[in-house]
Design a protein around this motif. Structure first.
Motif, PDB file in Angstrom:
ATOM      1  N   VAL A  48       0.791  -1.184   0.071  1.00 52.98           N
ATOM      2  CA  VAL A  48       0.037  -0.020  -0.082  1.00 52.98           C
ATOM      3  C   VAL A  48       0.789   1.306   0.093  1.00 52.98           C
ATOM      4  CG1 VAL A  48      -2.025   1.133   1.022  1.00 52.98           C
ATOM      5  CG2 VAL A  48      -1.522  -1.252   1.441  1.00 52.98           C
ATOM      6  N   VAL A  49       1.311   1.481  -1.305  1.00 54.98           N
ATOM      7  CA  VAL A  49       2.337   2.544  -1.278  1.00 54.98           C
ATOM      8  C   VAL A  49       2.024   4.029  -0.800  1.00 54.98           C
ATOM      9  CG1 VAL A  49       3.773   3.655  -3.083  1.00 54.98           C
ATOM     10  CG2 VAL A  49       3.483   1.362  -3.443  1.00 54.98           C
ATOM     11  N   ASP A  50       0.902   4.276  -1.039  1.00 48.44           N
ATOM     12  CA  ASP A  50       0.625   5.799  -0.634  1.00 48.44           C
ATOM     13  C   ASP A  50       0.426   5.889   0.878  1.00 48.44           C
ATOM     14  OD1 ASP A  50       0.335   6.206  -3.293  1.00 48.44           O
ATOM     15  OD2 ASP A  50      -1.906   6.254  -3.463  1.00 48.44           O
ATOM     16  N   ALA A  51      -0.048   4.727   1.435  1.00 46.14           N
ATOM     17  CA  ALA A  51      -0.148   4.831   3.087  1.00 46.14           C
ATOM     18  C   ALA A  51       1.114   4.984   3.409  1.00 46.14           C
ATOM     19  CB  ALA A  51      -1.239   3.922   3.218  1.00 46.14           C
ATOM     20  N   LEU A  52       1.963   3.997   3.070  1.00 48.41           N
ATOM     21  CA  LEU A  52       3.246   3.863   3.661  1.00 48.41           C
ATOM     22  C   LEU A  52       4.184   5.381   3.237  1.00 48.41           C
ATOM     23  CD1 LEU A  52       4.330   0.362   2.675  1.00 48.41           C
ATOM     24  CD2 LEU A  52       3.705   1.158   4.930  1.00 48.41           C
ATOM     25  N   THR A  53       4.094   5.957   2.164  1.00 40.60           N
ATOM     26  CA  THR A  53       4.636   6.987   1.806  1.00 40.60           C
ATOM     27  C   THR A  53       4.091   8.339   2.851  1.00 40.60           C
ATOM     28  OG1 THR A  53       4.783   6.217  -0.543  1.00 40.60           O
ATOM     29  CG2 THR A  53       5.340   8.637  -0.186  1.00 40.60           C
ATOM     30  N   GLY A  54       2.816   8.085   3.014  1.00 40.21           N
ATOM     31  CA  GLY A  54       2.341   9.469   3.798  1.00 40.21           C
ATOM     32  C   GLY A  54       2.826   9.189   5.270  1.00 40.21           C
ATOM     33  N   ILE A  55       2.853   7.974   5.646  1.00 40.39           N
ATOM     34  CA  ILE A  55       3.456   7.745   7.064  1.00 40.39           C
ATOM     35  C   ILE A  55       4.970   8.152   7.196  1.00 40.39           C
ATOM     36  CG2 ILE A  55       3.960   6.042   8.818  1.00 40.39           C
ATOM     37  CD1 ILE A  55       1.616   4.128   7.797  1.00 40.39           C
ATOM     38  N   ALA A  56       5.652   7.785   6.059  1.00 36.78           N
ATOM     39  CA  ALA A  56       7.027   8.042   6.193  1.00 36.78           C
ATOM     40  C   ALA A  56       7.329   9.447   6.373  1.00 36.78           C
ATOM     41  CB  ALA A  56       7.824   7.335   5.024  1.00 36.78           C
ATOM     42  N   ARG A  57       6.640  10.219   5.446  1.00 38.09           N
ATOM     43  CA  ARG A  57       6.503  11.712   5.209  1.00 38.09           C
ATOM     44  C   ARG A  57       6.275  12.374   6.570  1.00 38.09           C
ATOM     45  NH1 ARG A  57       4.195  12.257  -0.293  1.00 38.09           N
ATOM     46  NH2 ARG A  57       6.231  11.963  -1.628  1.00 38.09           N
ATOM     47  N   ARG A  58       5.146  11.924   7.269  1.00 37.69           N
ATOM     48  CA  ARG A  58       4.565  12.517   8.342  1.00 37.69           C
ATOM     49  C   ARG A  58       5.209  12.507   9.587  1.00 37.69           C
ATOM     50  NH1 ARG A  58       0.422   9.796   9.891  1.00 37.69           N
ATOM     51  NH2 ARG A  58      -0.086   8.939   8.009  1.00 37.69           N
ATOM     52  N   ARG A  59       6.100  11.451   9.720  1.00 38.71           N
ATOM     53  CA  ARG A  59       6.906  10.771  10.744  1.00 38.71           C
ATOM     54  C   ARG A  59       8.440  11.181  10.650  1.00 38.71           C
ATOM     55  NH1 ARG A  59       3.055   8.130  14.333  1.00 38.71           N
ATOM     56  NH2 ARG A  59       4.913   8.161  15.867  1.00 38.71           N
ATOM     57  N   GLY A  60       8.842  11.456   9.401  1.00 37.05           N
ATOM     58  CA  GLY A  60      10.047  11.942   9.134  1.00 37.05           C
ATOM     59  C   GLY A  60      11.147  10.547   8.991  1.00 37.05           C
ATOM     60  N   LEU A  61      10.451   9.668   8.443  1.00 35.28           N
ATOM     61  CA  LEU A  61      11.094   8.284   8.207  1.00 35.28           C
ATOM     62  C   LEU A  61      11.665   8.183   6.855  1.00 35.28           C
ATOM     63  CD1 LEU A  61       8.692   5.974  10.109  1.00 35.28           C
ATOM     64  CD2 LEU A  61      10.548   7.192  11.141  1.00 35.28           C
ATOM     65  N   LYS A  62      12.590   7.212   6.433  1.00 40.30           N
ATOM     66  CA  LYS A  62      13.258   6.750   5.208  1.00 40.30           C
ATOM     67  C   LYS A  62      12.506   5.714   5.025  1.00 40.30           C
ATOM     68  CE  LYS A  62      16.659   9.751   5.103  1.00 40.30           C
ATOM     69  NZ  LYS A  62      16.268  11.193   4.270  1.00 40.30           N
ATOM     70  N   LEU A  63      12.144   5.562   3.735  1.00 39.49           N
ATOM     71  CA  LEU A  63      11.105   4.620   3.133  1.00 39.49           C
ATOM     72  C   LEU A  63      11.815   3.767   1.883  1.00 39.49           C
ATOM     73  CD1 LEU A  63       8.601   2.763   3.033  1.00 39.49           C
ATOM     74  CD2 LEU A  63       7.474   4.771   1.497  1.00 39.49           C
ATOM     75  N   ILE A  64      12.185   2.429   2.137  1.00 42.01           N
ATOM     76  CA  ILE A  64      12.792   1.808   1.038  1.00 42.01           C
ATOM     77  C   ILE A  64      11.681   0.473   0.754  1.00 42.01           C
ATOM     78  CG2 ILE A  64      14.488   0.151   0.241  1.00 42.01           C
ATOM     79  CD1 ILE A  64      16.385   1.198   2.559  1.00 42.01           C
ATOM     80  N   PHE A  65      11.646   0.039  -0.545  1.00 44.20           N
ATOM     81  CA  PHE A  65      10.804  -1.061  -0.870  1.00 44.20           C
ATOM     82  C   PHE A  65      11.703  -2.200  -1.350  1.00 44.20           C
ATOM     83  CE2 PHE A  65       7.440   2.299  -1.244  1.00 44.20           C
ATOM     84  CZ  PHE A  65       6.424   1.632  -0.378  1.00 44.20           C
ATOM     85  N   ASP A  66      11.803  -3.318  -0.721  1.00 42.52           N
ATOM     86  CA  ASP A  66      12.336  -4.409  -1.428  1.00 42.52           C
ATOM     87  C   ASP A  66      11.428  -4.961  -2.423  1.00 42.52           C
ATOM     88  OD1 ASP A  66      12.966  -7.203  -1.661  1.00 42.52           O
ATOM     89  OD2 ASP A  66      13.490  -7.495   0.341  1.00 42.52           O
ATOM     90  N   ALA A  67      11.880  -4.704  -3.515  1.00 40.06           N
ATOM     91  CA  ALA A  67      11.019  -5.158  -4.874  1.00 40.06           C
ATOM     92  C   ALA A  67      11.746  -6.247  -5.477  1.00 40.06           C
ATOM     93  CB  ALA A  67      11.150  -3.914  -5.739  1.00 40.06           C
ATOM     94  N   ALA A  68      12.394  -7.226  -4.545  1.00 39.57           N
ATOM     95  CA  ALA A  68      12.882  -8.458  -5.064  1.00 39.57           C
ATOM     96  C   ALA A  68      12.347  -9.204  -5.896  1.00 39.57           C
ATOM     97  CB  ALA A  68      13.629  -9.304  -3.960  1.00 39.57           C
TER      98      ALA A  68
END
Ligand SMILES: Cc1ncc(COP(=O)(O)O)c(C=O)c1O
Length: 403
Positions: free
Chosen positions: A155-175
């Motif tokens: 759920v890319v949008d939700a995770l991106t929103g959380i990362a932005r709001r909480r000042g976190l880095k976000l990586i996706f393991d797209a293996a």
């Protein structure tokens, strides 16, 4: 297959196995052999075997173009690519990851003494549940690694929103997710960076290999330095680095795989649809669905086996299929949190991971890819239907017979 065939002749009861040669999950796809060998000859003629050679550069360029990102940095494998990316992003302390993933996602963090904080998944998608992610954030959290399990997008949008709001880095393991898209955009362009695996068993393979893709110029620069010992030029080391380089032969294989990608997707999709058809009326089993509105690589045929009711459970089915030389796999059983060192570090992690634990008991991956024929899938379908139709009797007989 005739449904009347006699189950007492299953290999688990001493009958002849259905397959002389073992069928595997993730048998490598080999693309255009001649094209690959021509490139290998060229590599040998030019005596440029590694260190950012012509084929590595071409492979990186073509992947970046295909995915629609500014940078692709090829690597020796996805595990090292994950380690380098987390380090280049300055992750430390705690990073939130699913436990329902291949162990490398967690190890890439622990290897750098970053604590993987295991978060539960949504049973419908098998991917991180954003609501649970939010709950796992502490003052020590610096990032999130989402995994696009089976190539189905997080759920890319939700995770991106959380990362932005909480000042976190976000990586996706797209293996698992090369060639897949989400909402019309190729996977690879989300988060701060995404990491592909090109391991032999993956949809696109370079024997061993991986890549980091990103639109962040500064991050790409750091990742490039780090994968080459920190060399910023001849005799000039400007950073602590490691050796994450992809070789020329691996890039040549990657290019051949890229060129046959469309054919592999056709075969994978045909196999997936056939399995769904073969198993559509079997109560208690379900082939996990791909969203056909997006691009998919269909690399995994994922069976979910109900635990409830009188029907045979996943491990019982696996035992029968293994005897028939169908080497089905229980990915990602039992979950990273139940493997060392995490099992000892966090003995109670399972209390917060009910969906992960349940799914890890239900999932079975079936053989697919270019090495599996339609006849073989029909035969596997017959075995599974039979096991579920006569499950109680088969089970009773099996319990009486020695292992
Ligand atoms: C989800 C996931 N992450 C990471 C990896 C590690 O990839 P590699 O084998 O290229 O290091 C794998 C590979 O199997 C994987 O399935």
């Amino acid at each position: 297959m005739p449904e009347t065939r006699d189950w007492t002749r299953l290999a688990v009861f001493g009958g002849k196995p259905a397959f002389g040669e073992t069928l595997h999950v993730g048998r490598p796809n080999v693309g255009d052999r001649e094209g690959f060998l021509a490139r290998v000859n060229d590599i040998l003629d030019r005596r440029w075997l590694t260190n950012n050679g012509k084929y590595v550069q071409e492979f990186e360029r073509r992947i970046a173009d295909f995915v629609g990102v500014r940078h692709c940095i090829s690597m020796c494998n996805a595990t090292v690519a994950l380690e380098i990316t987390t380090r280049a992003l300055g992750m430390s302390g705690e990073v939130i990851v699913p436990s329902f993933t291949f162990i490398a996602t967690a190890h890439a963090l622990q290897w750098q003494e970053i604590t993987p904080v295991f978060c539960d998944i949504d049973p419908a998608t098998h991917n991180l549940d954003p609501a649970r992610v939010e709950e796992m954030i502490t003052p020590r959290t610096t990032g999130i690694i989402g995994v696009h399990v089976w190539g189905r997008p997080c759920v890319v949008d939700a995770l991106t929103g959380i990362a932005r709001r909480r000042g976190l880095k976000l990586i996706f393991d797209a293996a698992h997710a090369f060639g897949c898209s989400h909402g019309g955009r190729m996977i690879g362009g989300f988060g701060d960076a995404e990491v592909y695996s090109f391991h032999a068993t993956k949809f696109l393979n370079s024997f061993e290999g991986g890549a980091v893709v990103t639109d962040d110029d500064a991050l790409a620069g750091r990742v490039r330095l780090m994968k080459n010992f920190g060399f910023a030029g001849y005799d000039n080391v400007s950073y602590i680095g490691t050796n994450g380089k992809m070789t020329e032969v691996c890039a040549a294989m990657g290019l051949s795989s890229l060129e046959s990608m469309a054919d592999v997707i056709d075969v994978n999709r045909k196999n997936y649809l056939q399995y769904r058809e073969e198993l559509k009326e079997v109560p208690g089993v379900r082939v996990a669905a791909y969203d056909e509105r997006d691009r998919c690589n269909y690399q995994y045929v994922v069976l979910e086996v109900d635990e409830s009711g009188p029907l045979p459970a996943r491990d019982f089915l696996a035992r029968i299929l293994h005897a028939e030389n169908v080497f089905v796999r229980r990915y990602f059983h039992p979950g990273c949190h139940r493997m060392e060192p995490y099992r000892s570090y966090f003995p109670h992690a399972g209390l917060l991971l009910p969906n992960t634990e349940r799914l890890a008991r239900r999932v079975l991956l079936l053989p697919t890819g270019t090495a599996v024929t339609s006849r073989e899938i029909a035969e596997i379908g017959w075995i599974i239907r039979t096991v579920f139709r006569d499950g109680a009797e088969i089970r009773e007989r099996l319990e009486r017979s020695p292992r």
